[in-house]
Design an enzyme around this catalytic site. Structure first.
Site, PDB file in Angstrom:
ATOM      1  N   SER A   1      12.684   9.261  -7.150  1.00 34.15           N
ATOM      2  CA  SER A   1      14.134   9.341  -7.359  1.00 34.15           C
ATOM      3  C   SER A   1      14.576  10.193  -8.530  1.00 34.15           C
ATOM      4  O   SER A   1      15.764  10.444  -8.697  1.00 34.15           O
ATOM      5  CB  SER A   1      14.711   7.930  -7.517  1.00 34.15           C
TER       6      SER A   1
ATOM      7  N   SER B   1      17.151   8.490  -5.363  1.00 33.34           N
ATOM      8  CA  SER B   1      18.387   7.775  -5.581  1.00 33.34           C
ATOM      9  C   SER B   1      19.229   8.342  -6.717  1.00 33.34           C
ATOM     10  O   SER B   1      20.406   8.038  -6.838  1.00 33.34           O
ATOM     11  CB  SER B   1      18.075   6.299  -5.882  1.00 33.34           C
TER      12      SER B   1
ATOM     13  N   LYS C   1      22.120   7.441 -15.681  1.00 31.45           N
ATOM     14  CA  LYS C   1      22.113   6.810 -14.360  1.00 31.45           C
ATOM     15  C   LYS C   1      22.620   5.377 -14.459  1.00 31.45           C
ATOM     16  O   LYS C   1      22.229   4.627 -15.359  1.00 31.45           O
ATOM     17  CB  LYS C   1      20.701   6.848 -13.779  1.00 31.45           C
TER      18      LYS C   1
END
Length: 513
Positions: free
Chosen positions: A187, A163, A88
């Site tokens: 997330s 997210s 990420k």
């Protein structure tokens, strides 16, 4: 496409690690296969999955070649040596840009690696690149990325969650067998539920936050994402553990998550007490989500678990409390992006004051959701409102933690749906922030309390054929319980719908192939 038809990219991380270790296949071959898959399906935001913001093909192949050379030389390598991973883009990496999905950091290359990135490299995991995300981890759909939305491989017209939608989508599209996400209010777990993958939020402090660009420091937690429970456990064991560079890191042994996953796969949950959270269900929950959740609970009972209903009355206040605490911490953390030290700088032509340059930069660099949360947080922390808003929210946080403590006095784990609905269409909730925020209803309490939690696939909703997640919550430092439950459920479903979720790549639309 079946896993067999996919060849190397259809295998699990555990299978790939075994094949590389035995010499059946090289790490370079495995890495190249996944890079080819990324080239085939990822594409731009307009047409492809768009899971990645940056692909480091040269760096990944060099790392893979190093694994092969050292193995040939007889070196003993880690259990995931040579296995590719998607990282990420909120985790700093010295050899790749780190943007946090924001224009204000577009192209920024950090001078150091986050602890989690360093541990991955030391374990000889091959990092393919950085994945898309909502700006500074603020969002539930990955639509708030400054670089365009990620698409859900199950249905390219729908969101993959957020997210960390990029990390989850990379797994569902078979672009990577492993990924790292971060979880501030769901997330990791929410995208896992919406993409039919596994996502684990470790106990707060169980995985170092050093080098993780902060959204809300008291809530953020990095964790493993994978397509199987064992793969997630193997990754968890690599990245977890105490870190002196992180003041919130827990100096305790890492729970035996790999052993728990292997024991759970034996399919016996006798003696385990499972609490169904009474407050998570009913109005606002999609019928197909509730049906699959009830099926999963029934399956846990068949495996020997004792199932009881548990009330956690303060969980209903977790959402509003979270959306006071998080923006307050956001307003503080994002103050560092001031155009003076690093990142974007707008209007610095020598005629403007530092304040005007800062104003222009923040106006151009931050997206709408980031600005919304900065303003909410600044207001909540302002003189005369601090006690009424932020102070009260922290009191609710304490009540939520007490609810968990009382519940775990009766049961070993708690369960709920991970999300109230399946993946919704791209654009459907962009103009309705409250509807977007409600998608994290079931996941937020664990962030407020800091306990371990995870989402595991538990079927497909009847209405739309999209994945549903079972949310499992465990006490602080009892992360191993998550893996025991998840692995038992995974084993029980193998050969039915589980075959679809775990062994078959979802069909990608022609525009992405």
């Amino acid at each position: 496409m079946s896993g067999t038809e996919h060849g190397l990219v259809g295998r699990t991380a555990a299978e790939l690690a075994t094949s590389i270790a035995s010499g059946e296949v090289s790490a370079v071959e495995v890495t190249q296969a996944h890079l080819d898959r990324v080239d085939a399906v990822d594409g731009p935001a307009e047409s492809g999955v768009h899971a990645f913001l940056h692909v480091d093909a040269d760096g990944a192949l060099a790392a893979a070649a190093d694994v092969d050379a050292r193995r040939a030389a007889g070196e003993r390598l880690g259990p995931l040596a040579g296995v590719p991973l998607a990282l990420k883009d909120v985790i700093t990496t010295s050899d790749m840009p780190t943007t946090a999905g924001s224009r204000i950091l577009d192209g920024w290359r950090p001078p150091y690696d986050a602890t989690i990135a360093r541990r991955l490299r030391e374990a000889d995991v091959v990092v393919l690149g950085k994945t898309n995300m909502d700006e500074f981890a603020m969002g539930s759909s990955t639509e708030n990325s400054a670089f365009g939305p990620t698409r859900n491989p199950w249905d390219m017209t729908r969101i993959p969650g957020g997210s960390g939608g990029g990390s989850a989508a990379s797994l569902a599209a078979y672009e990577a067998p492993l990924a790292i996400g971060t979880d501030t209010g769901g997330s990791i777990r929410q995208p896992a539920a919406l993409t039919g993958t596994v996502g684990v939020k470790p106990t707060y402090g169980g995985v170092s936050r050093y080098g993780l660009i902060a959204c809300a420091s008291s809530l953020d937690q990095a964790g493993p994402c994978a397509r199987t429970v064992l793969d997630a456990a193997l990754l968890h064991s690599v990245v977890a553990g105490h870190d002196a560079l992180d003041a919130t890191s827990i100096d305790q042994p890492v729970p035996d998550v790999v052993g728990a996953a292997r024991r759970g796969a034996e399919g016996d949950l006798t003696g385990l007490r499972v609490g169904v959270v009474k407050e998570f269900g009913g109005e606002g929950y999609q019928a197909g989500v509730e049906a699959r959740f009830n099926d999963a609970v029934a399956q846990l009972s068949k495996l020997g678990a004792e199932v009881v209903e548990v009330s956690c009355p303060n969980f209903v206040y977790a959402l509003p409390a979270y959306y006071l605490i998080l923006p307050s911490e956001v307003s503080s953390n994002l103050a560092r992006f001031d155009a003076m030290r690093y990142g974007l700088r707008v209007g610095d032509d020598g005629t403007r004051s530092a304040e005007e340059v800062m104003n222009r930069t923040r106006g151009a660099g931050f997206g709408a959701e980031a600005k919304r949360r900065i303003m909410l947080g600044t207001y909540a922390l302002s003189s005369g409102y601090y006690d009424a808003y932020y102070g009260q929210a922290q009191k609710v946080r304490t009540l939520v933690a007490r609810d968990f403590e009382a519940a775990f006095g009766r049961v070993d784990v708690l369960v709920s749906p991970t999300t109230p609905t399946t993946a919704f269409p791209i654009g459907e909730r962009v103009d309705d922030p409250l509807a977007m925020y409600r998608n994290d209803l079931c996941t937020i309490p664990s962030n407020l309390a800091g306990n371990a939690s995870a989402s595991f696939p538990c079927g497909l909703a009847d209405e739309d054929g999209l994945p549903v997640g079972l949310h499992v919550m465990a006490p602080v430092l009892a992360d191993d319980r998550l893996y025991r439950v998840g692995a038992a459920l995974e084993q029980a479903y193998a050969g039915s719908w589980g075959g679809l979720l775990l062994n078959q790549a979802p069909e990608l639309k022609e525009s992405a192939s």
